[in-house]
Design an enzyme around this catalytic site. Structure first.
Site, PDB file in Angstrom:
ATOM      1  N   ARG A 194       0.820  -1.223   0.000  1.00 25.84           N
ATOM      2  CA  ARG A 194       0.000   0.000   0.000  1.00 25.84           C
ATOM      3  C   ARG A 194       0.847   1.264   0.000  1.00 25.84           C
ATOM      4  NH1 ARG A 194      -1.567   2.736   3.948  1.00 25.84           N
ATOM      5  NH2 ARG A 194      -1.577   1.066   5.478  1.00 25.84           N
TER       6      ARG A 194
ATOM      7  N   TYR B 230     -14.295  14.176 -18.506  1.00 20.95           N
ATOM      8  CA  TYR B 230     -14.575  12.747 -18.419  1.00 20.95           C
ATOM      9  C   TYR B 230     -15.686  12.540 -17.366  1.00 20.95           C
ATOM     10  CZ  TYR B 230     -14.012   7.902 -17.089  1.00 20.95           C
ATOM     11  OH  TYR B 230     -14.258   6.592 -16.788  1.00 20.95           O
TER      12      TYR B 230
ATOM     13  N   ASP C 265      -5.322  16.098 -17.086  1.00 23.06           N
ATOM     14  CA  ASP C 265      -5.596  14.696 -17.401  1.00 23.06           C
ATOM     15  C   ASP C 265      -5.228  14.521 -18.876  1.00 23.06           C
ATOM     16  OD1 ASP C 265      -6.766  12.350 -18.334  1.00 23.06           O
ATOM     17  OD2 ASP C 265      -8.619  12.596 -17.186  1.00 23.06           O
TER      18      ASP C 265
ATOM     19  N   LYS D  89      -6.142   3.047 -20.364  1.00 24.44           N
ATOM     20  CA  LYS D  89      -6.354   3.359 -21.773  1.00 24.44           C
ATOM     21  C   LYS D  89      -5.053   3.175 -22.549  1.00 24.44           C
ATOM     22  CE  LYS D  89     -10.316   4.498 -19.945  1.00 24.44           C
ATOM     23  NZ  LYS D  89     -10.628   5.864 -19.568  1.00 24.44           N
TER      24      LYS D  89
END
Ligand SMILES: *Cc1c(COP(=O)(O)O)cnc(C)c1O
Length: 389
Positions: free
Chosen positions: A54, A108, A180, A205
């Site tokens: 983590r 988005y 982004d 993506k």
């Protein structure tokens, strides 16, 4: 530790940067560190120096982070559990203590949802900015304004905001500039070199490119990323080591894939524009695109996303999607395979028809994520399906 881009070519960087030095057991591919427990010898030190998944510090995290940092020209990059984990963590970190945000109005869907549903509940305020009201942006800046957030290219109409203007504006007003850049990837645009402070991607993506994992990345300077990385560790949005391994593999072919995405999309866009049954094509590589000049100035290529409308409207779009054979019909993007979707029924289904119309998303609009297939097959398939609607 991230390397500065050590090679002249992004192709070489994509293949070699980020690999552990020396190689782990000589392996040319970093093995997957599936362990969650690592020996700690009790030396004094920061909790965050303990190796623990983590805390984003397994060799797999470092390998992916190092490769992305080298591609972006960043001091540091960190992988995250998804694009939304990257975006939400960056926004919460940068805007903590009641900050105010200027944010592009065409976003988005997941980001739009996060901003509108959650920010105000954390005491964060925001105002929308649009490329066509640039002259008004300065009137929106307040003493507590901390950042400006944009996307490199909008979905689905592929509009490109003047990114040089955004970074200039941010510098003039002392704001952090956040982007982004999912739709372009570092192969086509390296926001940090262009003056942005923090870049985020949905690595689901193009960066991974094979439609087989969910991941995100955040890249920037060491000082910009330090507080973001700390919050990420505590919120827990780290990337699983097996997904790191796949993403590291996918990244090696990113420049190669992007070249083919760009070339295919350009050829397909031109073929569609020349087709009398096509009413409009939205692709920044076309001279008819309203942001063609901005995109040419900012990007090293126009990417693989395009959208088009058939003269027959919604009915024709539905029939086209039924008849086209190579692409799967579905949302998401950036994989090697071509995808088609009607945003009105997927990414923009949550909007009212009036909101969709205001965003320019007609019910008949077809979005295409152009893959890396042979473009002659794609053009033939699209023309045959259009001819049959
Ligand atoms: C998909 C996408 C995201 C969200 O990424 P996930 O990996 O699905 O969380 C964010 N921004 C853009 C532009 C995207 O296309």
């Amino acid at each position: 530790m991230a390397e500065k881009r050590p090679f002249r070519s992004l192709d070489t960087t994509a293949v070699h940067a980020g690999d552990p030095v020396p190689r782990i057991c000589g392996a040319t591919v970093p093995p997957i560190f599936q362990a969650t427990v690592f020996e700690h010898r009790g030396e004094p030190g920061d909790y965050h120096s303990i190796v623990y998944p983590r805390l984003n510090n397994l060799p797999n995290h470092n390998a992916v982070g190092g490769k992305v940092a080298a591609l972006e020209g960043a001091e540091r990059a960190i992988p995250t559990a998804s694009g939304m984990a990257a975006i939400s963590t960056v926004l919460l970190s940068v805007l903590a203590d009641g900050g105010h945000l200027l944010i592009q109005d065409q976003l988005y869907g997941g980001t739009h949802m996060f901003v509108t549903a959650h920010l105000e509940r954390y005491g964060i305020t925001y105002d929308w900015i649009r490329p066509d009201n640039f002259d008004d942006w300065h009137t929106l800046v307040r003493p507590e304004t901390k950042a400006i957030y944009v996307e490199a290219m909008t979905n689905p109409l592929t509009r490109v905001i003047d990114l040089d203007r955004v970074t200039r504006f941010a510098r003039e007003h002392g704001l952090k500039s956040l982007i982004d850049a999912t739709f372009v990837s570092p192969v086509l645009y390296r926001p940090l070199e262009a003056g942005f402070d923090v870049v985020m991607h949905s690595a689901t993506k193009y960066l991974n490119g094979h439609s087989d994992l969910v991941a995100g990345v955040i890249a920037g300077s060491e000082s910009a990323l330090q507080p973001i990385s700390k919050l990420l560790n505590e919120l827990g949005g780290m990337l699983d080591p097996h997904a790191c391994f796949l993403l590291h593999r996918g990244l090696k072919t990113l420049p190669l894939r992007m070249r083919q995405h760009c070339a295919n999309a350009q050829a397909l866009a031109e073929a569609l524009e020349a087709n009398p049954r096509v009413q409009a094509v939205h692709y920044p590589g076309l001279e008819s695109h309203p942001d063609h000049e901005i995109a040419k100035r900012c990007f090293d290529g126009m990417s693989g996303m395009l959208a088009f409308e058939l003269t027959g409207g919604t009915e024709a779009a539905r029939n086209f999607i039924d008849r086209v054979e190579i692409p799967a019909s579905g949302p998401s993007l950036g994989g090697v395979e071509t995808l088609v979707t009607r945003p009105a029924t997927t990414s923009h289904a949550g909007l009212t028809p009036a909101e969709r119309a205001a965003a320019g998303v007609t019910d008949g609009l077809v979005r295409v994520s152009v893959g890396i297939e042979g473009v002659e097959d794609l053009i033939e398939d699209f023309e045959r399906a259009i001819g049959a609607v």
